[in-house]
Design a protein around this motif. Structure first.
Motif, short mmCIF file in Angstrom:
data_model
loop_
_atom_site.label_atom_id
_atom_site.label_comp_id
_atom_site.label_asym_id
_atom_site.label_seq_id
_atom_site.Cartn_x
_atom_site.Cartn_y
_atom_site.Cartn_z
N THR A 170 -3.15 -3.33 3.51
CA THR A 170 -3.90 -3.87 2.85
C THR A 170 -3.47 -4.46 1.38
N ASP A 171 -4.71 -4.97 0.23
CA ASP A 171 -4.16 -4.71 -0.64
C ASP A 171 -3.68 -3.49 -1.63
N ALA A 172 -4.60 -2.09 -1.42
CA ALA A 172 -4.47 -0.91 -2.07
C ALA A 172 -2.88 -0.62 -2.78
N ASP A 193 5.26 -5.68 0.37
CA ASP A 193 3.96 -5.85 0.62
C ASP A 193 3.67 -3.88 0.49
N ILE A 244 -0.92 0.23 5.72
CA ILE A 244 -0.36 0.06 4.71
C ILE A 244 -0.22 -1.74 4.41
N ALA A 245 1.12 -2.23 4.79
CA ALA A 245 0.84 -3.56 3.98
C ALA A 245 0.05 -4.38 4.47
MG MG Z 1 -0.01 -4.46 0.01
#
Ligand code: MG
Ligand code: 3PG
Length: 399
Positions: A347-349, A371, A344-345
């Motif tokens: 990604t930019d989601a 993040d 998760i960290a």
């Molecule tokens: Mg992120």
């Protein structure tokens, strides 16, 4: 919408409700994220020159964690780098004297508000507003700030009483938590929305799953709850072994609903393909679902599951985490929880991590809070926000 600190006029005498309810060991309160977060709100108010009195609770009557707030004042002082005074009184003579003595930029912590019986009384907000607690303290201040998001699901006097009779604002913690945690219900995401669900409490998660049916594209399950779902899907896991007490009772209560969810949601529910346990040599060992033995106590999802969950997270536009996939406090069984958090960290989601202690894994394994879009310090209120149910504290601030 509610007012925030951006709307608070200058030179107000401010009463702030925070939530630093924390673990207590041998009578001593333990530092945690809640202190650091609320310290920022208090610093902002004090730096702006407001005299600040603070209300908070610790534990519940009858429990070993029900202690006074002297230790809390010390921890807050450490975080703030300035003195937070403490008075062992909530709204009696000593409290009023200390409040009246507050100068601009000074901070005073009042005694555990749950030591006042009226705080927990089962009353309407109107009746709470007429409690001696509220009627005594409200006239001493110009404004009320509620920063206690993690108590926002409780309709207690200090949460719903003051806003009925005072000029009221949401603090920074309240504001940030509310916005991020409500996103699953309030925002439209272009791509896939993923929910990672773990931990030990099935009823909380079932409740969330039922209420986000049209908001979430897939659920990645692990932890005790994941095993209960695997059991419902016909696998030989999810039973109490040795002296654990996680499964059988929750199974009796949840079996019917879990079966219905599996049927209705179909392959939107992803279950572990393999599981990890401690072998005779004390090492992490893994087994695929086909090979599981009913008597094993599983402590994490297996590596194949982690890989699958990581790739699903990487494809997501938004990910919400509630609960851990394994016993992450033990390094050998942190792979599931930490692997998914790392994915998760990267990604930019949009991402929100919360629920019980899950956020603690972020500190424990050196991940950066920055993040993630948001790391929640709330438990019950986070669950309520995910389901879209209204929170009494927010309703009170919005009036
Ligand atoms: Mg992120
Ligand atoms: C919490 O720690 O979850 C909040 O402070 C609420 O506490 P409570 O569950 O005792 O009401």
């Amino acid at each position: 919408m509610f007012g925030t600190l951006d709307d608070l006029p200058d030179d107000r005498r401010v009463l702030v409700r925070i939530d630093v309810n924390s673990p207590v060991e041998d009578g001593a309160v333990q530092d945690n994220k809640r202190f650091a977060r609320h310290a920022e709100t208090l610093a902002e108010l004090a730096d702006a020159g407001h005299p600040v009195a603070v209300l908070a609770h610790q534990g519940r009557p009858g429990r070993p964690t029900f202690v006074g707030l002297e230790g809390h004042a010390e921890i807050l002082s450490d975080h703030l780098g300035r003195e937070v005074r403490y008075v062992p009184d909530t709204y009696g003579e000593r409290a009023l004297e200390a409040i009246r003595g507050l100068d601009a930029g000074e901070i005073l912590l009042l005694e555990n508000v749950r030591m006042v019986d009226e705080e927990l009384a089962d009353r309407t907000p109107e009746a709470h507003a007429e409690s001696a607690l509220v009627e005594t303290l409200a006239p001493e201040f110009d404004a009320y700030v509620n920063d206690a998001y993690s108590t926002a699901h409780r309709a207690h006097a200090s949460i719903v009483g003051f806003p009925r009779v005072m000029d009221s604002y949401a603090g920074r913690v309240m504001e940030a938590e509310y916005e991020a945690n409500s996103a699953i219900q309030e925002r439209e995401f272009d791509g896939e929305v993923t929910m990672v669900l773990g931990g030990t409490k099935a009823d909380d998660l079932i409740y969330v799953m039922e209420r986000v049916e049209h908001k979430v594209d897939r659920f990645l399950l692990g932890g005790i709850v994941g095993e209960l779902f695997l059991r419902a899907a016909g696998h030989d896991v999810g039973y109490d072994v040795e002296d654990t007490e996680f499964f059988d009772e929750q199974w009796d209560e949840g079996e019917g609903t879990i079966r219905e969810l599996l049927e209705e949601y179909g392959d939107r529910i992803k279950l572990p393909r393999d599981l990890a346990y401690e072998d005779d040599a004390g090492e992490r060992a893994e087994v695929s679902l086909e090979g599981v033995e009913k008597e094993t106590s599983f402590l994490d999802v297996g590596s194949e599951t982690v890989a699958e969950y990581e790739s699903l997270v990487e494809e997501s536009e938004a990910t919400f985490v509630k609960g851990a996939l394994g016993v992450f406090e033990d390094e050998r069984f942190a792979e599931g929880t930490v692997g998914v958090l790392e994915a998760i960290a990267e990604t930019d989601a949009f991402s929100v991590v919360g629920g019980g202690d899950t956020a603690r894994a972020i500190d424990l394994y050196g991940l950066e809070e920055e993040d993630f879009s948001h790391v929640s310090i709330a438990g019950g209120a986070y669950v309520r926000a995910l389901t879209g149910e209204s929170l009494p504290a927010i309703e009170a601030l919005e009036r």
